[in-house]
Design a protein around this motif. Structure first.
Motif, mmCIF file in Angstrom:
data_model
loop_
_atom_site.group_PDB
_atom_site.id
_atom_site.type_symbol
_atom_site.label_atom_id
_atom_site.label_comp_id
_atom_site.label_asym_id
_atom_site.label_seq_id
_atom_site.Cartn_x
_atom_site.Cartn_y
_atom_site.Cartn_z
ATOM 1 N N TYR A 186 26.934 -40.413 -15.554
ATOM 2 C CA TYR A 186 27.795 -39.497 -14.807
ATOM 3 C C TYR A 186 27.288 -38.061 -14.957
ATOM 4 O O TYR A 186 27.174 -37.324 -13.965
ATOM 5 N N SER A 187 27.007 -37.631 -16.180
ATOM 6 C CA SER A 187 26.581 -36.252 -16.422
ATOM 7 C C SER A 187 25.292 -35.931 -15.684
ATOM 8 O O SER A 187 25.136 -34.846 -15.100
ATOM 9 N N LEU A 188 24.343 -36.875 -15.678
ATOM 10 C CA LEU A 188 23.071 -36.630 -15.002
ATOM 11 C C LEU A 188 23.263 -36.572 -13.490
ATOM 12 O O LEU A 188 22.736 -35.677 -12.816
ATOM 13 N N LEU A 189 24.037 -37.509 -12.948
ATOM 14 C CA LEU A 189 24.266 -37.521 -11.504
ATOM 15 C C LEU A 189 25.018 -36.269 -11.065
ATOM 16 O O LEU A 189 24.702 -35.676 -10.026
ATOM 17 N N ALA A 190 26.004 -35.844 -11.858
ATOM 18 C CA ALA A 190 26.760 -34.627 -11.528
ATOM 19 C C ALA A 190 25.836 -33.414 -11.491
ATOM 20 O O ALA A 190 25.943 -32.563 -10.599
ATOM 21 N N ALA A 191 24.921 -33.317 -12.442
ATOM 22 C CA ALA A 191 23.987 -32.191 -12.478
ATOM 23 C C ALA A 191 23.133 -32.142 -11.214
ATOM 24 O O ALA A 191 22.883 -31.071 -10.653
ATOM 25 N N LEU A 192 22.694 -33.302 -10.736
ATOM 26 C CA LEU A 192 21.874 -33.349 -9.530
ATOM 27 C C LEU A 192 22.686 -33.078 -8.273
ATOM 28 O O LEU A 192 22.189 -32.470 -7.314
ATOM 29 N N LEU A 193 23.949 -33.510 -8.265
ATOM 30 C CA LEU A 193 24.782 -33.366 -7.077
ATOM 31 C C LEU A 193 25.350 -31.962 -6.895
ATOM 32 O O LEU A 193 25.820 -31.636 -5.801
ATOM 33 N N VAL A 194 25.339 -31.150 -7.937
ATOM 34 C CA VAL A 194 25.845 -29.782 -7.797
ATOM 35 C C VAL A 194 25.050 -29.032 -6.728
ATOM 36 O O VAL A 194 25.606 -28.254 -5.945
ATOM 37 N N ARG A 195 23.734 -29.282 -6.684
ATOM 38 C CA ARG A 195 22.880 -28.640 -5.675
ATOM 39 C C ARG A 195 21.932 -29.688 -5.094
ATOM 40 O O ARG A 195 20.783 -29.810 -5.513
ATOM 41 N N GLY A 232 19.162 -31.517 -3.268
ATOM 42 C CA GLY A 232 17.877 -31.015 -2.806
ATOM 43 C C GLY A 232 17.165 -30.131 -3.810
ATOM 44 O O GLY A 232 15.948 -29.948 -3.719
ATOM 45 N N ALA A 233 17.916 -29.561 -4.774
ATOM 46 C CA ALA A 233 17.296 -28.709 -5.795
ATOM 47 C C ALA A 233 16.618 -29.580 -6.855
ATOM 48 O O ALA A 233 17.151 -30.615 -7.253
ATOM 49 N N ILE A 234 15.464 -29.138 -7.311
ATOM 50 C CA ILE A 234 14.706 -29.886 -8.311
ATOM 51 C C ILE A 234 15.135 -29.443 -9.706
ATOM 52 O O ILE A 234 15.139 -28.248 -10.009
ATOM 53 N N LEU A 235 15.468 -30.416 -10.546
ATOM 54 C CA LEU A 235 15.814 -30.124 -11.939
ATOM 55 C C LEU A 235 14.760 -30.742 -12.848
ATOM 56 O O LEU A 235 14.428 -31.919 -12.720
ATOM 57 N N SER A 236 14.247 -29.947 -13.770
ATOM 58 C CA SER A 236 13.237 -30.424 -14.704
ATOM 59 C C SER A 236 13.869 -31.344 -15.750
ATOM 60 O O SER A 236 15.094 -31.415 -15.882
ATOM 61 N N LYS A 237 13.012 -31.996 -16.498
ATOM 62 C CA LYS A 237 13.496 -32.858 -17.573
ATOM 63 C C LYS A 237 14.285 -32.048 -18.592
ATOM 64 O O LYS A 237 15.351 -32.476 -19.051
ATOM 65 N N ARG A 283 6.596 -34.898 -8.558
ATOM 66 C CA ARG A 283 5.585 -34.996 -9.615
ATOM 67 C C ARG A 283 5.289 -33.651 -10.271
ATOM 68 O O ARG A 283 4.987 -32.660 -9.618
ATOM 69 N N GLY A 284 5.407 -33.628 -11.597
ATOM 70 C CA GLY A 284 5.105 -32.443 -12.373
ATOM 71 C C GLY A 284 6.220 -31.419 -12.431
ATOM 72 O O GLY A 284 6.124 -30.444 -13.169
ATOM 73 N N LEU A 285 7.296 -31.633 -11.658
ATOM 74 C CA LEU A 285 8.387 -30.664 -11.617
ATOM 75 C C LEU A 285 9.714 -31.223 -12.108
ATOM 76 O O LEU A 285 10.425 -30.569 -12.863
ATOM 77 N N GLY A 286 10.068 -32.422 -11.661
ATOM 78 C CA GLY A 286 11.345 -32.996 -12.077
ATOM 79 C C GLY A 286 11.918 -33.913 -11.022
ATOM 80 O O GLY A 286 11.173 -34.622 -10.326
ATOM 81 N N TRP A 287 13.234 -33.896 -10.880
ATOM 82 C CA TRP A 287 13.917 -34.812 -9.977
ATOM 83 C C TRP A 287 14.931 -34.054 -9.112
ATOM 84 O O TRP A 287 15.413 -32.995 -9.482
#
Length: 222
Positions: free
Chosen positions: A158-167, A169-174, A213-217
């Motif tokens: 949940y925490s990881l998906l929430a972080a990605l869904l806040v923005r 299309g935005a790339i988040l690093s590891k 690749r090399g940036l994150g997800w």
């Protein structure tokens, strides 16, 4: 939510933290007011649970210092949790800027409900549901839907998906994702992010989370 717990009793702190974490919240615990204020400056929480009877810097003084901080810290939702039953103490805490007050002992379900209510009142007006494409995530009930079908997530999924869904299309690093999954002082597990993304893809769709690749997800915005 990330909740800062300022409580000097380790027994109470462990019990409260365990209850909050079972509801998929992240908890940072500090036993003194000074450490609590430092924790706010290091990483702004979503809410603060503040005991009044703290060693050194009293809870009332901590409350006043929070309200004297620069925005947005000054507007943090703060819930006082204390054993002081005197009406004067309760009024003093509220006058210092507290948003609500709970007396020890308390039932955890009540505390959780009061936290949700205080955050709703103090937070900006916004939708409680994060969305991207067919995916929706309710940040209050922590429920996930993919194309109208309910999906069960673990706390860290949940925490990881929430972080990605806040923005979307935005790339988040590891490293950025690890900061969302672990409290300050916790040691991230080596491949935890990769493992969680693999598990999430199986639940929400193999193409829902893109690896850059090399940036994150990032989560697909469409």
């Amino acid at each position: 939510m990330h909740i800062l717990l300022i409580e000097d009793d380790p027994f109470i702190a462990r019990a409260v933290a365990a209850a909050l974490e079972s509801e998929a919240h992240t908890v940072t615990w500090t036993p003194t007011g000074a450490e609590g204020l430092a924790a706010i400056e290091m990483r702004l929480p979503d809410a603060v649970l503040l005991d009044l009877g703290l060693p050194g810097l009293d809870g009332i003084d901590v409350m006043k210092r929070i309200r004297a901080m620069p925005a947005p810290a000054s507007a943090l939702p703060v819930l006082i949790v204390t054993a002081r039953e005197a009406l004067e103490s309760r009024l003093e805490g509220l006058d210092a800027g507290a948003d609500d007050y709970v007396l020890k002992p308390f039932h955890m379900s009540e505390l959780l409900a009061r936290i949700r209510a205080v955050v709703r009142r103090k937070g900006p007006i916004k939708d409680d549901v994060l969305r991207a494409g067919r995916i929706s995530l309710n940040t209050v009930t922590h429920t996930c839907n993919v194309g109208g079908i309910a999906v069960t997530l673990s706390k860290r999924e949940y925490s990881l998906l929430a972080a990605l869904l806040v923005r979307p299309g935005a790339i988040l690093s590891k490293r950025a994702l690890e900061e969302k999954l672990y409290a300050p002082g916790e040691e991230p597990e080596g491949n935890a992010v990769e493992y969680l993304i693999h598990a999430l893809r199986r639940k929400i769709g193999s193409d829902a989370i893109e690896n850059i690749r090399g940036l994150g997800w990032r989560i697909r915005a469409d």
